[in-house]
Scaffold this active site. Structure first.
Site, short mmCIF file in Angstrom:
data_model
loop_
_atom_site.label_atom_id
_atom_site.label_comp_id
_atom_site.label_asym_id
_atom_site.label_seq_id
_atom_site.Cartn_x
_atom_site.Cartn_y
_atom_site.Cartn_z
N LYS A 1 -10.35 2.43 -2.24
CA LYS A 1 -10.55 1.87 -0.90
C LYS A 1 -11.89 2.31 -0.32
O LYS A 1 -12.20 3.50 -0.26
CB LYS A 1 -9.40 2.33 -0.01
CG LYS A 1 -9.37 1.71 1.38
CD LYS A 1 -8.07 2.14 2.05
CE LYS A 1 -7.91 1.56 3.44
NZ LYS A 1 -6.59 1.93 4.02
N CYS B 1 -6.00 -2.77 2.59
CA CYS B 1 -5.72 -2.60 4.02
C CYS B 1 -6.96 -2.70 4.91
O CYS B 1 -7.41 -3.79 5.17
CB CYS B 1 -4.95 -1.31 4.25
SG CYS B 1 -4.00 -1.32 5.81
N GLU C 1 0.83 -1.20 0.00
CA GLU C 1 0.00 0.00 0.00
C GLU C 1 0.87 1.26 0.00
O GLU C 1 1.80 1.38 0.78
CB GLU C 1 -0.92 -0.01 1.22
CG GLU C 1 -1.91 1.16 1.24
CD GLU C 1 -2.78 1.17 2.49
OE1 GLU C 1 -3.82 1.85 2.46
OE2 GLU C 1 -2.42 0.50 3.48
#
Length: 291
Positions: free
Chosen positions: A118, A155, A45
């Site tokens: 995300k 994540c 990331e």
């Protein structure tokens, strides 16, 4: 003998405050993975910079770029040269005042296949991501690459079985999680171990529940008060860890993934067959309060 295998590479690195240097280091990692036989390479990331979300600092918005843009242009050329798929996590500037934590997918011929933004954005001490990132608005995504149909989450998405389930139901044959997570430098060893095991366990559970491999790629190194815990890993379609990287050292690792095993696990443990989709409407509520 299985006839559907794909070599998957991970690039677990430490980062500096020089984006150009980080990019070149990452490119070297992709080349290393390709030399080891990788056909799909996943990067950690926000690999172009230090993990800047540990502070709320307006200057950090200057790290953002368009997606597609300069980094995807470079990585597209690299993907075409090496014949590999590249999964690249970037800080996206969509417009002034509008930014996303975004992962782009480049196919093995260099084609830009699209991006995932995300969806779940944390806001915790040391992880002030809501200051920087607008929640994703593209929904969950799969990408039909030359070597496999892949799902990409990022994540904090790791902790949400709903995200993994939906992506699997869309046809993902494996799930990738670029991530940046670590321990506070003053935290005790027992808490460190508990946190890492929780992080790995929840992701392995996505393999079990959906019958597909999971590949999670983290960074290493000390940044501010955070010691990133590395520990990137591969789990097979039944949640078994088939490789785990070091907690401290940089690593480029390639693992052969047997995609045909998903058929076996899904047949013998038919969780998708037995889903009671008629009973799941309460999941759309924030909390199920008593009347």
């Amino acid at each position: 003998m299985s006839n559907r295998t794909v070599n998957v590479g991970i690039v677990q690195l430490s980062c500096s405050n020089d984006p150009a240097s980080n990019l070149q280091k990452t490119i070297a990692g992709v080349r290393d993975a390709a030399a080891k036989g990788a056909k799909i390479v996943c990067l950690q990331e926000l690999f172009r910079s230090l993990y800047f979300c540990d502070v709320e600092e307006y200057e950090n918005f200057k790290l953002a770029e368009s997606v597609p843009g300069p980094s995807t242009d470079i990585l597209s050329g690299l993907a075409a040269e090496l014949g590999v798929v590249i999964i690249a996590s970037l800080f996206e500037k969509r417009a002034s005042g509008l930014y996303h934590n975004t992962t782009a997918v480049l196919d093995a011929d260099g084609t830009y296949l699209g991006k995932y933004r995300k969806m779940h954005i944390p806001d915790d001490p040391g992880y002030y991501e809501k200051f920087y990132f607008t929640p994703g608005d593209l929904g969950y995504k799969v990408f039909k690459t030359k070597f496999a149909t892949i799902g990409v989450l990022i994540c904090w998405d790791q902790w949400y079985p709903e995200a993994a389930r939906i992506t699997a139901l869309m046809g993902a044959e494996m799930l990738f999680y670029p991530t940046a997570i670590g321990w506070h430098v003053e935290q005790d060893a027992e808490t460190n171990e508990d946190q890492y095991q929780a992080w790995q366990t929840i992701q392995r559970s996505h393999s079990v529940a959906n019958g597909i491999p999971v590949i999670s790629v983290n960074r290493v190194g000390e940044e501010g008060n955070m010691r990133f815990w590395g520990g990137s890993f591969f789990s097979n379609a039944f949640g078994k860890v088939i490789y785990q990287a070091d907690h401290i050292a940089e690593e480029v690792h390639v693992e052969e993934i047997d995609l045909d095993k998903s058929e076996r696990y899904r047949t013998h443990w038919p969780f998708l067959r037995d889903r009671r989709i008629d009973s799941y409407s309460p999941i759309l509520k924030r909390f199920i309060d008593e009347d």
